[in-house]
Design a protein around this motif. Structure first.
Motif, PDB file in Angstrom:
ATOM      1  N   ILE A 150     -19.189 -11.727  15.808  1.00 52.34           N
ATOM      2  CA  ILE A 150     -19.380 -10.485  15.014  1.00 52.34           C
ATOM      3  C   ILE A 150     -18.341  -9.859  14.238  1.00 52.34           C
ATOM      4  O   ILE A 150     -18.349  -9.416  13.031  1.00 52.34           O
ATOM      5  CB  ILE A 150     -20.224  -9.445  15.933  1.00 52.34           C
ATOM      6  N   SER A 175     -29.441 -14.116  20.591  1.00 50.09           N
ATOM      7  CA  SER A 175     -28.795 -14.473  19.309  1.00 50.09           C
ATOM      8  C   SER A 175     -29.850 -15.392  18.523  1.00 50.09           C
ATOM      9  O   SER A 175     -29.287 -16.324  17.453  1.00 50.09           O
ATOM     10  CB  SER A 175     -27.525 -15.164  19.296  1.00 50.09           C
ATOM     11  N   VAL A 209     -25.172  -6.746  17.274  1.00 53.13           N
ATOM     12  CA  VAL A 209     -24.424  -6.240  16.390  1.00 53.13           C
ATOM     13  C   VAL A 209     -24.048  -4.629  16.461  1.00 53.13           C
ATOM     14  O   VAL A 209     -22.934  -4.143  16.370  1.00 53.13           O
ATOM     15  CB  VAL A 209     -24.764  -6.712  14.807  1.00 53.13           C
ATOM     16  N   ARG A 231     -30.192 -10.132  17.194  1.00 53.20           N
ATOM     17  CA  ARG A 231     -29.138 -10.280  16.516  1.00 53.20           C
ATOM     18  C   ARG A 231     -28.517  -8.673  16.005  1.00 53.20           C
ATOM     19  O   ARG A 231     -27.544  -8.673  16.220  1.00 53.20           O
ATOM     20  CB  ARG A 231     -29.300 -11.165  15.426  1.00 53.20           C
ATOM     21  N   ARG A 232     -29.487  -8.187  15.424  1.00 52.33           N
ATOM     22  CA  ARG A 232     -29.258  -6.794  14.840  1.00 52.33           C
ATOM     23  C   ARG A 232     -28.616  -5.877  16.094  1.00 52.33           C
ATOM     24  O   ARG A 232     -27.716  -5.209  15.890  1.00 52.33           O
ATOM     25  CB  ARG A 232     -30.643  -6.150  14.433  1.00 52.33           C
ATOM     26  N   ILE A 247     -34.382 -11.795  14.976  1.00 51.42           N
ATOM     27  CA  ILE A 247     -33.665 -11.068  13.840  1.00 51.42           C
ATOM     28  C   ILE A 247     -33.412  -9.636  14.739  1.00 51.42           C
ATOM     29  O   ILE A 247     -32.187  -9.076  14.497  1.00 51.42           O
ATOM     30  CB  ILE A 247     -34.412 -10.616  12.593  1.00 51.42           C
ATOM     31  N   LEU A 296     -27.705  -6.509   8.907  1.00 49.03           N
ATOM     32  CA  LEU A 296     -26.960  -6.221  10.202  1.00 49.03           C
ATOM     33  C   LEU A 296     -27.242  -7.663  11.127  1.00 49.03           C
ATOM     34  O   LEU A 296     -26.210  -8.171  11.365  1.00 49.03           O
ATOM     35  CB  LEU A 296     -27.570  -5.157  10.985  1.00 49.03           C
ATOM     36  N   ALA A 297     -28.420  -8.135  11.081  1.00 47.59           N
ATOM     37  CA  ALA A 297     -28.820  -9.433  11.731  1.00 47.59           C
ATOM     38  C   ALA A 297     -27.819 -10.823  11.227  1.00 47.59           C
ATOM     39  O   ALA A 297     -27.314 -11.688  11.856  1.00 47.59           O
ATOM     40  CB  ALA A 297     -30.084  -9.868  11.592  1.00 47.59           C
ATOM     41  N   HIS A 298     -27.401 -10.675   9.899  1.00 47.22           N
ATOM     42  CA  HIS A 298     -26.737 -11.592   9.219  1.00 47.22           C
ATOM     43  C   HIS A 298     -25.124 -11.669   9.596  1.00 47.22           C
ATOM     44  O   HIS A 298     -24.662 -12.732   9.639  1.00 47.22           O
ATOM     45  CB  HIS A 298     -26.739 -11.323   7.652  1.00 47.22           C
ATOM     46  N   LEU A 299     -24.844 -10.588  10.479  1.00 47.38           N
ATOM     47  CA  LEU A 299     -23.541 -10.424  10.891  1.00 47.38           C
ATOM     48  C   LEU A 299     -23.281 -11.495  12.351  1.00 47.38           C
ATOM     49  O   LEU A 299     -22.141 -11.460  12.666  1.00 47.38           O
ATOM     50  CB  LEU A 299     -22.925  -9.333  11.165  1.00 47.38           C
ATOM     51  N   LEU A 300     -24.502 -12.054  12.734  1.00 50.38           N
ATOM     52  CA  LEU A 300     -24.385 -12.953  13.671  1.00 50.38           C
ATOM     53  C   LEU A 300     -25.010 -14.268  13.508  1.00 50.38           C
ATOM     54  O   LEU A 300     -26.243 -14.121  13.305  1.00 50.38           O
ATOM     55  CB  LEU A 300     -25.104 -12.155  15.090  1.00 50.38           C
ATOM     56  N   PRO A 301     -24.331 -15.229  13.587  1.00 47.53           N
ATOM     57  CA  PRO A 301     -25.082 -16.336  13.392  1.00 47.53           C
ATOM     58  C   PRO A 301     -26.128 -17.005  14.441  1.00 47.53           C
ATOM     59  O   PRO A 301     -25.781 -16.543  15.629  1.00 47.53           O
ATOM     60  CB  PRO A 301     -24.074 -17.568  13.433  1.00 47.53           C
ATOM     61  N   GLU A 302     -27.240 -17.486  13.821  1.00 50.14           N
ATOM     62  CA  GLU A 302     -28.313 -17.869  15.076  1.00 50.14           C
ATOM     63  C   GLU A 302     -27.990 -18.741  16.089  1.00 50.14           C
ATOM     64  O   GLU A 302     -27.083 -19.770  15.542  1.00 50.14           O
ATOM     65  CB  GLU A 302     -29.449 -18.283  14.249  1.00 50.14           C
ATOM     66  N   THR A 310     -32.001  -3.986   8.762  1.00 48.37           N
ATOM     67  CA  THR A 310     -32.188  -5.008  10.064  1.00 48.37           C
ATOM     68  C   THR A 310     -31.845  -6.486   9.493  1.00 48.37           C
ATOM     69  O   THR A 310     -31.022  -6.971  10.355  1.00 48.37           O
ATOM     70  CB  THR A 310     -33.720  -4.903  10.533  1.00 48.37           C
ATOM     71  N   LEU A 311     -32.114  -6.702   8.688  1.00 46.88           N
ATOM     72  CA  LEU A 311     -31.686  -8.348   8.100  1.00 46.88           C
ATOM     73  C   LEU A 311     -30.452  -8.194   7.980  1.00 46.88           C
ATOM     74  O   LEU A 311     -29.591  -9.165   8.250  1.00 46.88           O
ATOM     75  CB  LEU A 311     -32.579  -8.687   6.991  1.00 46.88           C
TER      76      LEU A 311
END
Lengths: 57, 227
Positions: free
Chosen positions: B143, A21, A31, A27-28, A24, B126-132, B123-124
């Motif tokens: 998610i 997590s 998801v 995380r992708r 990028i 989709l990645a935004h859907l999970l907080p770092e 990619t970015l």
């Protein structure tokens, strides 16, 4: 800045290299894996053969 | 004749012609375009100053890609603020009290921001859907929560505008009715109610402008997230 991949992927090995997590890509992948699992569950229950009720003659 | 408190929000029809069309076109008449010889006058200068100032403030901290949306966002802001402020005049109809109209603005624009994001940087997006930094055990839950939060945005945008304006107009009508009813019975109470009505009207004028700004600001934020 949040989400930078610069030099951070070398810290992760194995499973965490692709699913984490912090990066990028990680995380992708998380998801996509979650969405894929939900889709698989939905398809499983939709396509599961329904048991026919036994009729007594 | 006022049948109930919500009669004022019924879309007006005259001889089967929906008058909401007139209400929607009316703001266009209030914004002068360029003069035929490209000269300027005070009204045009003031208008251009306001538009430029607003556009700079809205898009100051955004990337050049977001600046492509400047015309759309600024004209949307002017449109909504005009509709809201014209609705503050007595006996006028406010189109932005109709949920259908606000959803008609919110859903396509929100969807456009999402599609722009998925098209340019999938990619970015989709990645935004999970907080770092999310703990592993919470990942699937978060998610799902972030996805629901993403899907609820257009409803929040539309309902926020509708509810704020509807509630404001309803309050004005109720307090004005109360003030009128008290006028012959208890003039002192009627005076206090009228003062309250004045303050409420000032508040509603502010709300009309703020809600238009919030609508456009949120859209620009959603766009910045996806650019």
């Amino acid at each position: 800045m949040a989400g930078h991949d610069h030099g951070s992927q070398h810290q992760f090995t194995g499973f965490a290299k692709y699913f984490n997590s912090y990066t990028i890509i990680g995380r992708r992948n998380y998801v996509l894996a979650t969405y894929g699992s939900i889709l698989a569950l939905v398809l499983f229950f939709k396509l599961k053969p329904k048991k026919m009720p036994v009729t007594e003659k | 004749m006022m049948v109930n408190s919500f009669s004022q929000f019924e879309s007006p029809v005259f001889l089967t012609i929906p008058l909401i069309l007139l209400a929607l076109i009316l703001p266009w008449a209030f914004y002068p375009s360029r003069l035929h010889d490209d000269s300027s006058n005070r009204t045009l200068t003031l208008q251009n100053w306001f538009i430029g100032r607003f556009a700079k403030q809205l898009l100051a901290s955004s990337t050049p890609k977001v600046h492509l949306w400047a015309t759309l966002l600024v004209s949307l802001m002017l449109y909504i603020i005009s509709l809201n402020l014209l609705g503050m005049l007595p006996y006028t109809f406010t189109p932005t009290t109709q949920l259908s109209m606000n959803m008609g603005l919110a859903v396509p624009l929100w969807l456009a921001t999402v599609l722009v994001g998925f098209r340019n940087q999938p990619t970015l997006s989709l990645a935004h859907l999970l907080p770092e930094g999310t703990p592993t055990l919470l990942v699937p839950l978060l998610i799902i929560i972030e996805t629901i939060s993403l899907l609820i945005r257009p409803f929040a945008l539309g309902v926020r505008l509708t509810a704020n304006l509807t509630a404001g107009h309803l309050l004005i009508q109720l307090i004005a009715t109360a003030s009128l009813a008290f006028m012959w019975i208890m003039p002192a109470i009627a005076t206090l109610t009228s003062i309250l009505l004045l303050l409420l009207t000032l508040l509603e004028i502010a709300v009309a402008m703020i809600q238009a700004y919030v609508f456009v600001l949120l859209l620009s934020l959603y766009l910045q997230e996806n650019s």
